[in-house]
Design an enzyme around this catalytic site. Structure first.
Site, PDB file in Angstrom:
ATOM      1  N   ARG A  66       0.838  -1.201   0.000  1.00  0.00           N
ATOM      2  CA  ARG A  66       0.000   0.000   0.000  1.00  0.00           C
ATOM      3  C   ARG A  66       0.868   1.243   0.000  1.00  0.00           C
ATOM      4  O   ARG A  66       2.042   1.214   0.361  1.00  0.00           O
ATOM      5  CB  ARG A  66      -0.912   0.020   1.234  1.00  0.00           C
ATOM      6  CG  ARG A  66      -2.103  -0.915   1.133  1.00  0.00           C
ATOM      7  CD  ARG A  66      -2.984  -0.830   2.363  1.00  0.00           C
ATOM      8  NE  ARG A  66      -2.274  -1.229   3.562  1.00  0.00           N
ATOM      9  CZ  ARG A  66      -1.754  -0.419   4.449  1.00  0.00           C
ATOM     10  NH1 ARG A  66      -1.890   0.895   4.328  1.00  0.00           N
ATOM     11  NH2 ARG A  66      -1.102  -0.884   5.490  1.00  0.00           N
ATOM     12  N   LYS A 207      -8.493  -2.175   1.709  1.00  0.00           N
ATOM     13  CA  LYS A 207      -8.280  -1.233   2.801  1.00  0.00           C
ATOM     14  C   LYS A 207      -9.002   0.102   2.543  1.00  0.00           C
ATOM     15  O   LYS A 207      -9.336   0.819   3.495  1.00  0.00           O
ATOM     16  CB  LYS A 207      -6.782  -1.021   3.053  1.00  0.00           C
ATOM     17  CG  LYS A 207      -6.134  -2.194   3.819  1.00  0.00           C
ATOM     18  CD  LYS A 207      -6.821  -2.466   5.133  1.00  0.00           C
ATOM     19  CE  LYS A 207      -6.068  -3.193   6.226  1.00  0.00           C
ATOM     20  NZ  LYS A 207      -5.507  -4.500   6.007  1.00  0.00           N
ATOM     21  N   HIS A 227      -9.434  -3.200  13.226  1.00  0.00           N
ATOM     22  CA  HIS A 227      -8.457  -3.880  12.385  1.00  0.00           C
ATOM     23  C   HIS A 227      -7.998  -5.109  13.151  1.00  0.00           C
ATOM     24  O   HIS A 227      -6.974  -5.084  13.844  1.00  0.00           O
ATOM     25  CB  HIS A 227      -7.285  -2.936  12.088  1.00  0.00           C
ATOM     26  CG  HIS A 227      -6.302  -3.494  11.113  1.00  0.00           C
ATOM     27  ND1 HIS A 227      -4.967  -3.169  11.141  1.00  0.00           N
ATOM     28  CD2 HIS A 227      -6.454  -4.349  10.080  1.00  0.00           C
ATOM     29  CE1 HIS A 227      -4.347  -3.802  10.158  1.00  0.00           C
ATOM     30  NE2 HIS A 227      -5.224  -4.529   9.508  1.00  0.00           N
ATOM     31  N   SER A 245       0.447  -4.833  10.472  1.00  0.00           N
ATOM     32  CA  SER A 245       0.793  -5.760   9.407  1.00  0.00           C
ATOM     33  C   SER A 245       1.947  -6.678   9.828  1.00  0.00           C
ATOM     34  O   SER A 245       2.946  -6.219  10.383  1.00  0.00           O
ATOM     35  CB  SER A 245       1.188  -4.961   8.163  1.00  0.00           C
ATOM     36  OG  SER A 245       1.393  -5.833   7.094  1.00  0.00           O
ATOM     37  N   LYS A 249      -2.136 -11.662  12.632  1.00  0.00           N
ATOM     38  CA  LYS A 249      -3.611 -11.751  12.653  1.00  0.00           C
ATOM     39  C   LYS A 249      -4.114 -12.920  11.799  1.00  0.00           C
ATOM     40  O   LYS A 249      -4.889 -13.758  12.264  1.00  0.00           O
ATOM     41  CB  LYS A 249      -4.247 -10.445  12.136  1.00  0.00           C
ATOM     42  CG  LYS A 249      -4.006  -9.243  13.014  1.00  0.00           C
ATOM     43  CD  LYS A 249      -4.737  -8.007  12.497  1.00  0.00           C
ATOM     44  CE  LYS A 249      -4.282  -7.535  11.131  1.00  0.00           C
ATOM     45  NZ  LYS A 249      -2.861  -7.194  11.031  1.00  0.00           N
ATOM     46  N   THR A 250      -3.664 -12.955  10.548  1.00  0.00           N
ATOM     47  CA  THR A 250      -4.155 -14.002   9.641  1.00  0.00           C
ATOM     48  C   THR A 250      -3.640 -15.373  10.073  1.00  0.00           C
ATOM     49  O   THR A 250      -4.398 -16.344  10.159  1.00  0.00           O
ATOM     50  CB  THR A 250      -3.727 -13.682   8.188  1.00  0.00           C
ATOM     51  OG1 THR A 250      -4.275 -12.408   7.837  1.00  0.00           O
ATOM     52  CG2 THR A 250      -4.228 -14.732   7.222  1.00  0.00           C
ATOM     53  N   ASP A 264      -9.130 -10.030   9.244  1.00  0.00           N
ATOM     54  CA  ASP A 264      -8.571  -8.669   9.179  1.00  0.00           C
ATOM     55  C   ASP A 264      -9.479  -7.513   9.609  1.00  0.00           C
ATOM     56  O   ASP A 264      -8.994  -6.544  10.166  1.00  0.00           O
ATOM     57  CB  ASP A 264      -8.099  -8.402   7.750  1.00  0.00           C
ATOM     58  CG  ASP A 264      -7.080  -7.285   7.655  1.00  0.00           C
ATOM     59  OD1 ASP A 264      -6.134  -7.280   8.450  1.00  0.00           O
ATOM     60  OD2 ASP A 264      -7.235  -6.408   6.791  1.00  0.00           O
ATOM     61  N   ARG A 329       1.597 -12.236  -1.265  1.00  0.00           N
ATOM     62  CA  ARG A 329       0.254 -12.379  -0.679  1.00  0.00           C
ATOM     63  C   ARG A 329      -0.584 -13.374  -1.448  1.00  0.00           C
ATOM     64  O   ARG A 329      -0.372 -13.588  -2.637  1.00  0.00           O
ATOM     65  CB  ARG A 329      -0.487 -11.027  -0.774  1.00  0.00           C
ATOM     66  CG  ARG A 329       0.078  -9.944   0.093  1.00  0.00           C
ATOM     67  CD  ARG A 329      -0.568  -9.973   1.451  1.00  0.00           C
ATOM     68  NE  ARG A 329      -0.056  -8.899   2.294  1.00  0.00           N
ATOM     69  CZ  ARG A 329      -0.529  -8.642   3.499  1.00  0.00           C
ATOM     70  NH1 ARG A 329      -1.515  -9.353   4.006  1.00  0.00           N
ATOM     71  NH2 ARG A 329      -0.018  -7.671   4.217  1.00  0.00           N
TER      72      ARG A 329
HETATM   73  P1  ATP Z   1      -1.648  -7.945   7.597  1.00  0.00           P
HETATM   74  O1  ATP Z   1      -2.389  -6.905   8.409  1.00  0.00           O
HETATM   75  O2  ATP Z   1      -0.625  -7.315   6.709  1.00  0.00           O
HETATM   76  O3  ATP Z   1      -2.555  -8.890   6.883  1.00  0.00           O
HETATM   77  P2  ATP Z   1      -1.174  -9.993   9.642  1.00  0.00           P
HETATM   78  O4  ATP Z   1      -1.225  -9.444  11.021  1.00  0.00           O
HETATM   79  O5  ATP Z   1      -2.350 -10.744   9.160  1.00  0.00           O
HETATM   80  O6  ATP Z   1      -0.746  -8.810   8.638  1.00  0.00           O
HETATM   81  P3  ATP Z   1       0.227 -12.408   9.057  1.00  0.00           P
HETATM   82  O7  ATP Z   1      -0.173 -12.495   7.627  1.00  0.00           O
HETATM   83  O8  ATP Z   1      -0.433 -13.353   9.999  1.00  0.00           O
HETATM   84  O9  ATP Z   1       0.102 -10.920   9.581  1.00  0.00           O
HETATM   85  O10 ATP Z   1       1.790 -12.566   9.089  1.00  0.00           O
HETATM   86  C1  ATP Z   1       2.538 -13.060  10.164  1.00  0.00           C
HETATM   87  C2  ATP Z   1       3.813 -13.643   9.561  1.00  0.00           C
HETATM   88  O11 ATP Z   1       4.754 -13.934  10.572  1.00  0.00           O
HETATM   89  C3  ATP Z   1       3.508 -14.937   8.842  1.00  0.00           C
HETATM   90  O12 ATP Z   1       4.319 -14.979   7.695  1.00  0.00           O
HETATM   91  C4  ATP Z   1       3.937 -15.988   9.868  1.00  0.00           C
HETATM   92  O13 ATP Z   1       4.327 -17.198   9.263  1.00  0.00           O
HETATM   93  C5  ATP Z   1       5.124 -15.312  10.527  1.00  0.00           C
HETATM   94  N1  ATP Z   1       5.414 -15.740  11.920  1.00  0.00           N
HETATM   95  C6  ATP Z   1       6.601 -16.165  12.350  1.00  0.00           C
HETATM   96  N2  ATP Z   1       6.579 -16.440  13.661  1.00  0.00           N
HETATM   97  C7  ATP Z   1       5.333 -16.168  14.087  1.00  0.00           C
HETATM   98  C8  ATP Z   1       4.700 -16.237  15.366  1.00  0.00           C
HETATM   99  N3  ATP Z   1       5.352 -16.633  16.451  1.00  0.00           N
HETATM  100  N4  ATP Z   1       3.397 -15.879  15.437  1.00  0.00           N
HETATM  101  C9  ATP Z   1       2.741 -15.443  14.347  1.00  0.00           C
HETATM  102  N5  ATP Z   1       3.304 -15.355  13.122  1.00  0.00           N
HETATM  103  C10 ATP Z   1       4.579 -15.703  12.985  1.00  0.00           C
HETATM  104 MN    MN Z   2      -3.669 -10.470   7.536  1.00  0.00          MN
END
Ligand code: ATP
Ligand code: MN
Length: 541
Positions: A66, A207, A227, A245, A249-250, A264, A329
């Site tokens: 973004r 977003k 969020h 980010s 979360k995901t 999200d 992604r």
């Molecule tokens: P966005 O808002 O950009 O979608 P997000 O909060 O959903 O971000 P995720 O897509 O879940 O973030 O990304 C977390 C990344 O960190 C993943 O690639 C995951 O494999 C990695 N990771 C490594 N260690 C951990 C951990 N202990 N807990 C969570 N995620 C981890």
């Molecule tokens: Mn996410």
């Protein structure tokens, strides 16, 4: 292109007329196409390649993330006094909106259009219909994956609440169009139109829609917009996962043992929480089937994989490659996750997790927050960035993003914080801080927390199996650290013990506390003394 198989859907004549009234001369309009048609068109047009699992692999071009500083809101009677104007909520005058809109319509002359009617908000009473207009089929597939898909009989014909026009190959002229650069996102709350140009990063689409809901739902419906991800246990107990980010979360909401509500964006009225979207948008860098099987298996026919490389001489995605970007992604409809809740609605949360990827290694892997600490950390919205996640960042850099959501919230952070605080108090919700980032030292020395440990800690928190009887409070941040957690070595639970060099630990903790205090200065008055006092303290050596 062979268009004979294109299914035009029941509303096609109505929609064609709609565009004929507005755009005199377009070449062809593809309305409400099925994913398989959009995929076929993308491949034929050379915009995508199918991976060996059937996912559509696309390249989003110049933008692979973004561009929050190129997001504008039209300043008019509705927004002038209600929007919290700042570096993300930049005002643009209506005359520029009109100018760019006219240019975009002009640009569409002689072009093909892909149009999709969809809706957002899984809860019927808050549902908004949305018409997405794209200039390429893969972005229209993104809208299919990410928003809620109407049943045939629900297609909206002329009357949609909002429209989104997304033209990646249309560029603004910053000198005359009232924007900063050639790429832009403009939200017009009075006209109910979103314009996106100059960028094909699909995340801008979802977003931008999130941003309008963050204005409409709290103001008009007293719904807290968040969020965050959400999932539910077997008994229906809901958990929320806030975080910036890359904090998890995901990853963490997609849990084989819990049912996914959404990854999200959620709303929370008095009685329930609901997903705004109909799909997930997962980071795929270093994705490994064994560690994240649900996400891995969702990257199949219908899913879009963005900016990934193939393993040499194959159509197998090399998830370890960041050759194009770290921010690779995949988008897929939420029902690609087998245990997703339908519709995406959950009860009042029992647990809330604030996720942070603390590259300083200061915050405990899991800890319990008081109500005041929860509000403090919600307003702060902390995580840290490390090398590679963004251009030009080589060592840990703190990021503070109010409500874990600064680029997406048109209202002042305290609006959302007050609503959340009231809900936490009214329902006695447990709030936890989870550091999915580093322990035993900062980035470079320490290690990233293992995903299996983070999952074990979250499960234990939800199931009441963390030993909070013998907890300790963090010396400068004050949160309560459990002394043991099933499935996790106790020595990593307390960062003070996990660091070899204690002095270095205290220095780093003080450094981070200083960043928090500095960041919070601007909220001291609006938040009040009780919340300010719940923040970290700088300790004497
Ligand atoms: P966005 O808002 O950009 O979608 P997000 O909060 O959903 O971000 P995720 O897509 O879940 O973030 O990304 C977390 C990344 O960190 C993943 O690639 C995951 O494999 C990695 N990771 C490594 N260690 C951990 C951990 N202990 N807990 C969570 N995620 C981890
Ligand atoms: Mn996410």
């Amino acid at each position: 292109m062979d268009t004979s198989i294109i299914k035009e859907g029941p509303a096609f004549p109505e929609v064609r007329q709609y565009f004929q009234d507005r755009i005199s001369n377009f070449e062809n309009i593809y309305y409400q196409l099925l994913p398989e048609d959009l995929i076929m068109q993308s491949v034929e047009m050379g915009e995508g390649i199918l991976s060996d699992t059937g996912a559509l692999v696309i390249n989003t071009g110049e933008f692979t993330g973004r561009s929050p500083k190129d997001r504008f809101i039209v300043r008019d009677d509705l927004t002038a006094g209600s929007v919290n104007w700042n570096e993300f909520n930049q005002p643009v005058e209506g005359q520029y909106f009109d100018l760019i809109f006219r240019k975009m319509v002009q640009y569409l002359n002689d072009k093909k259009l892909w149009v999709r009617d969809c809706y957002v908000c899984a809860a019927q009473n808050f549902r908004l219909s949305l018409r997405v207009v794209n200039e390429n089929p893969c972005c229209n597939l993104f809208a299919y994956n990410m928003f809620l898909r109407p049943k045939d009989e629900e297609v909206f014909y002329r009357d949609v609440d909002w429209q989104l026009i997304h033209l990646p190959h249309f560029f603004a002229d910053a000198k005359v169009d009232g924007v900063n650069r050639k790429n832009f996102v403009i939200l017009n709350f009075t006209e109910k139109i979103i314009l996106i140009g100059g960028t094909q990063y699909t995340g801008e689409i979802k977003k931008a829609v999130f941003s309008i809901l963050n204005f409409i739902l709290p103001r008009n419906h007293n719904v807290l917009t968040m969020h965050c991800a959400a999932n539910a246990g077997k008994e229906g107990d809901t958990a929320l996962f806030f975080g910036l980010s890359g904090t998890g979360k995901t990853t963490l909401s997609t849990d084989p043992l819990r049912r996914l509500i959404g990854d999200d964006e959620h709303g929370w009225n008095d009685d329930f929480i609901f997903n705004m979207e109909g799909g997930c948008y997962a980071k795929t860098i270093n994705l490994i089937r064994r560690k994240e099987p649900e996400i891995f298996n969702a990257i199949r026919f219908g899913a879009i994989a963005e900016n990934v490389h193939f393993l040499e001489d194959t159509n197998s995605i090399d998830f370890s490659s960041s050759a194009i970007t770290e921010n690779t992604r995949a988008s897929y409809p939420i029902d690609y996750i087998s245990n997703a809740v339908k519709p995406s609605i959950g009860g009042i949360p029992e647990n809330i997790f604030f996720l942070t990827a603390d590259a300083y290694g200061v915050l405990p892997p899991i800890s319990r927050l008081s109500v005041a600490q929860a509000i403090y950390h919600f307003i702060s919205g902390y995580t840290a960035k490390v090398a590679g996640t963004e251009e030009g960042i080589a060592s840990p850099t703190p990021t503070f993003s109010a409500c874990f959501s600064a680029p997406f919230i048109p209202l002042h952070p305290t609006c959302y914080a007050e609503m959340l605080g009231n809900k936490i108090k009214a329902h006695g919700i447990k709030v936890w801080m989870v550091n999915t980032g580093w322990f035993g030292g900062q980035y470079g020395t320490g290690e990233r927390m293992k995903l299996e440990y983070t999952r074990a800690m979250i499960s234990a928190a939800i199931e009441g199996r963390l030993d909070m009887e013998n907890c300790q409070s963090h010396p400068s941040f004050g949160m309560m650290i459990p002394s043991s957690c099933p499935g996790v070595p106790s020595e990593i639970l307390n960062p003070e013990l996990a660091w070899k060099n204690k002095q270095e630990y205290y220095n780093t903790a003080n450094q981070l506390a200083g960043y928090f205090i500095k960041n919070f200065e601007k909220y001291c008055v609006s938040a009040g003394i009780e919340i300010v006092n719940a923040g970290p303290k700088i300790l004497n050596e």
